[in-house]
Motif scaffolding. Structure first.
Motif, PDB file in Angstrom:
ATOM      1  N   ALA B  24      -4.375 -34.975  21.218  1.00 19.21           N
ATOM      2  CA  ALA B  24      -5.046 -35.740  20.169  1.00 19.21           C
ATOM      3  C   ALA B  24      -5.573 -37.064  20.711  1.00 19.21           C
ATOM      4  CB  ALA B  24      -4.073 -35.999  19.017  1.00 19.21           C
ATOM      5  N   GLY B  25      -4.786 -37.712  21.557  1.00 16.41           N
ATOM      6  CA  GLY B  25      -5.219 -38.969  22.161  1.00 16.41           C
ATOM      7  C   GLY B  25      -6.494 -38.764  22.977  1.00 16.41           C
ATOM      8  N   ILE B  26      -6.487 -37.699  23.756  1.00 14.89           N
ATOM      9  CA  ILE B  26      -7.662 -37.382  24.584  1.00 14.89           C
ATOM     10  C   ILE B  26      -8.876 -37.122  23.684  1.00 14.89           C
ATOM     11  CG2 ILE B  26      -8.634 -35.629  26.140  1.00 14.89           C
ATOM     12  CD1 ILE B  26      -5.700 -35.354  27.274  1.00 14.89           C
ATOM     13  N   ARG B  27      -8.659 -36.381  22.632  1.00 12.85           N
ATOM     14  CA  ARG B  27      -9.768 -36.045  21.721  1.00 12.85           C
ATOM     15  C   ARG B  27     -10.309 -37.284  20.998  1.00 12.85           C
ATOM     16  NH1 ARG B  27      -6.350 -30.900  19.981  1.00 12.85           N
ATOM     17  NH2 ARG B  27      -7.238 -29.412  21.460  1.00 12.85           N
ATOM     18  N   VAL B 123     -12.927 -48.334  17.204  1.00  8.69           N
ATOM     19  CA  VAL B 123     -13.307 -47.059  16.562  1.00  8.69           C
ATOM     20  C   VAL B 123     -13.326 -47.163  15.042  1.00  8.69           C
ATOM     21  CG1 VAL B 123     -12.452 -45.559  18.416  1.00  8.69           C
ATOM     22  CG2 VAL B 123     -10.927 -46.202  16.537  1.00  8.69           C
ATOM     23  N   ARG B 124     -14.159 -46.349  14.424  1.00  9.44           N
ATOM     24  CA  ARG B 124     -14.209 -46.235  12.957  1.00  9.44           C
ATOM     25  C   ARG B 124     -13.753 -44.833  12.607  1.00  9.44           C
ATOM     26  NH1 ARG B 124     -13.292 -50.557  11.694  1.00  9.44           N
ATOM     27  NH2 ARG B 124     -14.410 -52.151  12.847  1.00  9.44           N
ATOM     28  N   LEU B 125     -12.796 -44.727  11.703  1.00 11.19           N
ATOM     29  CA  LEU B 125     -12.247 -43.419  11.351  1.00 11.19           C
ATOM     30  C   LEU B 125     -12.629 -43.046   9.926  1.00 11.19           C
ATOM     31  CD1 LEU B 125      -8.624 -43.965  12.726  1.00 11.19           C
ATOM     32  CD2 LEU B 125     -10.499 -42.823  13.909  1.00 11.19           C
ATOM     33  N   GLU B 126     -12.885 -41.769   9.736  1.00 12.99           N
ATOM     34  CA  GLU B 126     -13.158 -41.298   8.381  1.00 12.99           C
ATOM     35  C   GLU B 126     -12.077 -40.299   8.003  1.00 12.99           C
ATOM     36  OE1 GLU B 126     -16.397 -38.912   5.693  1.00 12.99           O
ATOM     37  OE2 GLU B 126     -16.845 -39.224   7.814  1.00 12.99           O
ATOM     38  N   ASP B 127     -11.413 -40.565   6.908  1.00 16.21           N
ATOM     39  CA  ASP B 127     -10.294 -39.731   6.487  1.00 16.21           C
ATOM     40  C   ASP B 127     -10.788 -38.462   5.805  1.00 16.21           C
ATOM     41  OD1 ASP B 127      -7.819 -38.811   5.896  1.00 16.21           O
ATOM     42  OD2 ASP B 127      -7.233 -40.490   4.606  1.00 16.21           O
ATOM     43  N   LEU B 128     -10.386 -37.324   6.331  1.00 13.63           N
ATOM     44  CA  LEU B 128     -10.794 -36.047   5.724  1.00 13.63           C
ATOM     45  C   LEU B 128      -9.617 -35.348   5.060  1.00 13.63           C
ATOM     46  CD1 LEU B 128     -12.971 -34.734   8.732  1.00 13.63           C
ATOM     47  CD2 LEU B 128     -13.762 -35.963   6.714  1.00 13.63           C
ATOM     48  N   ALA B 235      -1.187 -40.641  17.261  1.00 12.99           N
ATOM     49  CA  ALA B 235      -2.436 -40.046  17.763  1.00 12.99           C
ATOM     50  C   ALA B 235      -2.669 -38.680  17.117  1.00 12.99           C
ATOM     51  CB  ALA B 235      -2.373 -39.900  19.281  1.00 12.99           C
ATOM     52  N   GLU B 236      -1.596 -37.910  17.050  1.00  8.80           N
ATOM     53  CA  GLU B 236      -1.702 -36.582  16.454  1.00  8.80           C
ATOM     54  C   GLU B 236      -2.084 -36.696  14.976  1.00  8.80           C
ATOM     55  OE1 GLU B 236       1.836 -34.281  17.054  1.00  8.80           O
ATOM     56  OE2 GLU B 236       1.072 -32.610  15.868  1.00  8.80           O
ATOM     57  N   PHE B 237      -1.456 -37.651  14.302  1.00  6.67           N
ATOM     58  CA  PHE B 237      -1.755 -37.862  12.879  1.00  6.67           C
ATOM     59  C   PHE B 237      -3.213 -38.278  12.693  1.00  6.67           C
ATOM     60  CE2 PHE B 237      -1.846 -40.673   9.112  1.00  6.67           C
ATOM     61  CZ  PHE B 237      -1.448 -39.758   8.142  1.00  6.67           C
ATOM     62  N   LEU B 238      -3.675 -39.210  13.477  1.00  4.57           N
ATOM     63  CA  LEU B 238      -5.060 -39.704  13.349  1.00  4.57           C
ATOM     64  C   LEU B 238      -6.055 -38.571  13.569  1.00  4.57           C
ATOM     65  CD1 LEU B 238      -4.940 -43.129  15.274  1.00  4.57           C
ATOM     66  CD2 LEU B 238      -4.944 -42.781  12.799  1.00  4.57           C
ATOM     67  N   TRP B 239      -5.788 -37.773  14.593  1.00  4.99           N
ATOM     68  CA  TRP B 239      -6.702 -36.670  14.894  1.00  4.99           C
ATOM     69  C   TRP B 239      -6.681 -35.647  13.746  1.00  4.99           C
ATOM     70  CZ3 TRP B 239     -10.826 -35.744  17.418  1.00  4.99           C
ATOM     71  CH2 TRP B 239     -11.272 -34.422  17.577  1.00  4.99           C
ATOM     72  N   GLU B 240      -5.486 -35.334  13.309  1.00  7.65           N
ATOM     73  CA  GLU B 240      -5.320 -34.363  12.232  1.00  7.65           C
ATOM     74  C   GLU B 240      -6.107 -34.781  10.977  1.00  7.65           C
ATOM     75  OE1 GLU B 240      -1.079 -33.123  11.701  1.00  7.65           O
ATOM     76  OE2 GLU B 240      -1.480 -33.754   9.636  1.00  7.65           O
ATOM     77  N   ARG B 241      -6.122 -36.078  10.693  1.00  6.12           N
ATOM     78  CA  ARG B 241      -6.773 -36.572   9.477  1.00  6.12           C
ATOM     79  C   ARG B 241      -8.287 -36.678   9.606  1.00  6.12           C
ATOM     80  NH1 ARG B 241      -3.626 -36.865   5.058  1.00  6.12           N
ATOM     81  NH2 ARG B 241      -5.294 -38.148   4.193  1.00  6.12           N
ATOM     82  N   THR B 242      -8.779 -36.772  10.816  1.00  8.97           N
ATOM     83  CA  THR B 242     -10.175 -37.191  10.970  1.00  8.97           C
ATOM     84  C   THR B 242     -11.090 -36.155  11.618  1.00  8.97           C
ATOM     85  OG1 THR B 242      -9.699 -38.242  13.092  1.00  8.97           O
ATOM     86  CG2 THR B 242      -9.557 -39.638  11.130  1.00  8.97           C
ATOM     87  N   HIS B 243     -10.569 -34.986  11.958  1.00 11.78           N
ATOM     88  CA  HIS B 243     -11.508 -34.026  12.546  1.00 11.78           C
ATOM     89  C   HIS B 243     -11.733 -32.860  11.590  1.00 11.78           C
ATOM     90  CE1 HIS B 243      -8.203 -31.341  13.646  1.00 11.78           C
ATOM     91  NE2 HIS B 243      -9.100 -30.434  13.924  1.00 11.78           N
ATOM     92  N   ALA B 244     -13.005 -32.388  11.566  1.00 16.47           N
ATOM     93  CA  ALA B 244     -13.367 -31.277  10.679  1.00 16.47           C
ATOM     94  C   ALA B 244     -12.745 -29.996  11.224  1.00 16.47           C
ATOM     95  CB  ALA B 244     -14.877 -31.158  10.610  1.00 16.47           C
ATOM     96  N   ARG B 245     -12.134 -29.247  10.356  1.00 16.58           N
ATOM     97  CA  ARG B 245     -11.491 -28.014  10.799  1.00 16.58           C
ATOM     98  C   ARG B 245     -12.479 -26.865  10.918  1.00 16.58           C
ATOM     99  NH1 ARG B 245      -5.824 -28.886   9.747  1.00 16.58           N
ATOM    100  NH2 ARG B 245      -5.768 -30.923   8.767  1.00 16.58           N
TER     101      ARG B 245
END
Lengths: 475, 245
Positions: B24-27, B123-128, B235-245
């Motif tokens: 997730a950190g890498i992504r 970075v700017r994050l968008e919560d999905l 990192a895992e949480f941030l990625w999980e919340r912000t990437h389109a599945r």
């Protein structure tokens, strides 16, 4: 004072005592909140502590000269100065002063150095009654205990325990849990003792080299009763307590009271300049200052360890230490418990005997964060851990290398052998992930871990394997 | 100015226990437009030996790790503790050694992940994701060694559906402390249990942190208590919340 059982055993015992745990948790939470209220602005706090640190560092830089100056100033003021290299020397010295004047009744203000010397027991063995007059010290003396905190010696007890103790040990006392009544009870006993005492003994918070002034910080007034009512006053201090001028005292005093009990000022600040002068109505006829080394000059000689001597004995490190909060002061089995004790005790007694104590820290850094004179306690702990296991280092720390065990030595060699060989590490990681559920819980380290935690299970695939699958560039 | 490339250092605990956090950190970095290099040969930063006073052993391991990052680009770690070791303690560990200057230069390039995302990449994050309540535990080393205060919170604050419930005694150590956890398991265990209780009391469904050691410790205590509260690397949480599945 030497430990009869190890720190681990005594800590486990304390952890099993819900009363101890509750008393400390409540007290430390309260003290942390009080201190925080005294330093509402982090920048102000930083500015204050930088000043405090600078004053203490400067005093230590000039220590030998300042001690000489202090002696000369004191003599000029009529304070007689004595030097003690060891605790035994200090005890003999004080006994000598008392015996020469036929003194058999001593009242004491608070002094951690006298605890360090084991003075009370020594004097009592030689027919001198040494009565603690600080309320906390009085309480623990009734139970023949040692202080569990350097500022609040009886903090491990709650008022019910004290009520029970007073009703049993003080003559004609009725049982009460009313704090005012309990205090009045102790006061009544102590009042008489102050008037009857042949001598008073106190500690010293700061000794001013320039003016020969001994500063004594206290809240109860027992300090000035001990130092002013009896005809003889003996002050004892560690040799590091000296500061250059009276101007140095104010910033340190402000840091001390705020850090310790969350008070902007204490009820009393006694500035003792000497014995009763001609025409003066009160004060002792004689004042003596005993300056104790007990390993301090050895600590002083090491540039890194010297920071230990900056300590102004506020106890904030204890109040904020998650280990101290859980096990209490007695578990440390040392005169000075908590983080400062963790670095001071092995330096005074030798690192070998206190090896286990040195590892009783998670290196969380809460102590250094609040220390008003910025003592890098975690760094010094790591340094002393090295001293405990290595004889080669050129240092003056006593007992170097005596904490070393063959098992531990082998474990670290093995650790380095695996981790400095990436292929070996990868193989180990492969095994750990593939056989992740098969790792036996009985392995020594896992067994300790699982006393209160579930067994950790490695992931199915390591990050390095995942990365390889993704085909990330290596650089 | 935003760097084009960074190195990623996985750390041993993330490698073995939290590989998803590493991924997730890498992504997160790649999505921010940064190329990520992952040198092979990564093992451990050497902190356990260093903290126990075994400096030669720590140095032997650290020296091999520094050599993996020759380019003058940032080195990003999903751990406050290992970042603190590499950034603040390597210079001391290599003091007086022939490669001291090289190690110092390396140390100056080291960043903890959330610190890098906020302070360098902004970075700017968008919560999905669905609404969720989480709580945050700072690792002591992230907090006091690196001075990481606010970066993780600012990232979580960008997530519209995430409620951050304050953890009681947030600044108190969870009791991991590396070898402390096994040398003094009783004290360490009581600290971990108290931390777990404080986390449960927040009513959050997840405890987030930036350090594998704390995660492992608090997770172990929660599991032993039979609590369902989940522990996760930020990192895992941030990625999980912000990437389109």
């Amino acid at each position: 004072m030497h430990a009869e059982t190890g720190f681990r055993e005594s800590a486990a015992q304390a952890l099993g005592d819900p009363q101890i745990r509750a008393n400390f948790r409540r007290a430390m939470d309260g003290l942390m909140a009080k201190r925080a209220a005294q330093f509402p602005d982090p920048e102000d706090f930083q500015a204050m502590r930088h000043l405090g640190t600078a004053i203490r560092a400067r005093s230590l830089l000039k220590l030998p000269a300042l001690l000489e100056q202090l002696e000369a100033s004191c003599l000029r003021n009529g304070i007689q100065v004595h030097w003690a290299r060891t605790c035994e020397e200090g005890n003999e010295l004080i006994l000598g002063l008392l015996q020469a004047r036929g003194a058999t009744r001593l009242v004491k203000g608070k002094s951690m150095v006298s605890e360090e010397m084991g003075l009370n027991h020594f004097l009592e063995a030689h027919g001198v009654e040494a009565l603690e007059s600080d309320l906390g010290e009085y309480i623990i003396q009734l139970d023949q205990e040692t202080p569990s905190h350097i500022i609040m010696p009886a903090i491990h007890k709650n008022k019910t325990q004290i009520a029970r103790q007073f009703s049993q040990k003080i003559k004609d006392a009725k049982y009460t849990e009313d704090v005012d009544e309990l205090t009045a009870l102790a006061r009544k006993v102590l009042r008489r003792k102050f008037f009857e005492a042949d001598a008073g003994l106190s500690g010293v918070n700061f000794a001013v080299a320039d003016t020969g002034t001994l500063c004594l910080v206290e809240n109860e007034g027992n300090g000035r009763m001990s130092t002013h009512v009896p005809p003889l006053h003996i002050a004892v201090m560690g040799l590091e307590k000296v500061v250059e001028t009276l101007e140095d005292v104010a910033p340190l005093y402000a840091l001390l009271t705020r850090s310790a009990t969350g008070q902007a000022v204490s009820t009393y600040l006694n500035l003792i300049r000497g014995p009763r002068g001609p025409g003066e109505l009160d004060g002792p006829r004689e004042v003596h200052l005993v300056i104790l080394d007990n390993g301090r000059s050895r600590i002083y000689a090491d540039p890194q360890l010297r920071a230990t001597l900056r300590c102004i004995r506020c106890g904030a490190c204890m109040n904020h230490c998650p280990v101290y909060t859980r096990v209490g002061g007695h578990a440390f089995q040392a005169v000075y418990p908590g983080p400062i004790g963790t670095i001071l005790t092995p330096q005074m007694e030798g690192v070998g005997v206190r090896h286990e104590l040195l590892h009783g820290s998670s290196l969380c850094g809460a102590c250094a964060e609040v220390c008003p004179v910025e003592i890098p306690i975690p760094e010094i702990i790591v340094r002393l851990r090295r001293e405990a296991t290595h004889r080669d280092a050129a240092s003056a720390v006593e007992g170097r290398g005596t904490g070393r065990t063959a098992t531990e030595d082998l474990a670290w060699r093995l650790w380095a052998a695996v981790l400095s060989r990436p292929r070996v590490y990868r193989l180990a990681a492969w095994c750990a992930t593939r056989f992740r559920r098969l790792i036996p819980g009985g392995l020594p380290l896992l067994k300790a871990w699982t006393l209160s935690r579930a067994k950790p299970v490695p992931a199915r695939r390591s990050l390095q394997e995942r990365v390889r699958e993704e085909g990330l560039p290596h650089g | 100015m935003q760097p084009e490339r960074v190195y990623f250092y996985g750390t041993c605990l993330v490698d073995l226990f939290y590989p998803e956090a590493g991924m997730a950190g890498i992504r997160l970095l790649r999505r921010a437009g940064v190329e990520v290099l992952f040198p092979e040969g990564q093992t451990c930063c050497g902190q356990p030996a260093f903290n126990c006073g075994y400096r030669e052993e720590a140095r032997a391991v650290a020296r091999g790790q520094v050599a993996l990052f020759p380019l003058d680009i940032p080195v990003v770690l999903p751990s406050g503790s290992c970042a603190g070791m590499m950034r603040n303690h390597y210079p001391e560990l290599f003091h007086g050694e022939p490669d001291e200057a090289r190690v110092r230069a390396f140390s100056g390039r080291v960043f903890e992940l959330t610190q890098f995302l906020v302070d360098v990449l902004d970075v700017r994050l968008e919560d999905l994701g669905e609404p969720v309540k989480v709580t945050w535990h700072s690792s002591c080393h992230a907090l006091r060694d690196l001075g990481l205060e606010g970066q993780p919170q600012s990232l979580l604050g960008q997530l519209a559906n995430v409620e951050l419930a304050p953890l009681g005694r947030e600044r108190e150590c969870c009791g991991f402390g590396g070898t402390f956890a096994v040398r003094h398991p009783e004290i360490s265990g009581s600290m971990a249990c108290d931390k777990a209780d404080d986390a449960v009391a927040t009513g959050a469904s997840r405890v987030l942190s930036t350090d594998g050691g704390c995660l492992l410790n608090v997770q172990g205590a929660l599991e032993a208590k039979g609590e369902a509260l989940r522990v996760q690397h930020i990192a895992e949480f941030l990625w999980e919340r912000t990437h389109a599945r």
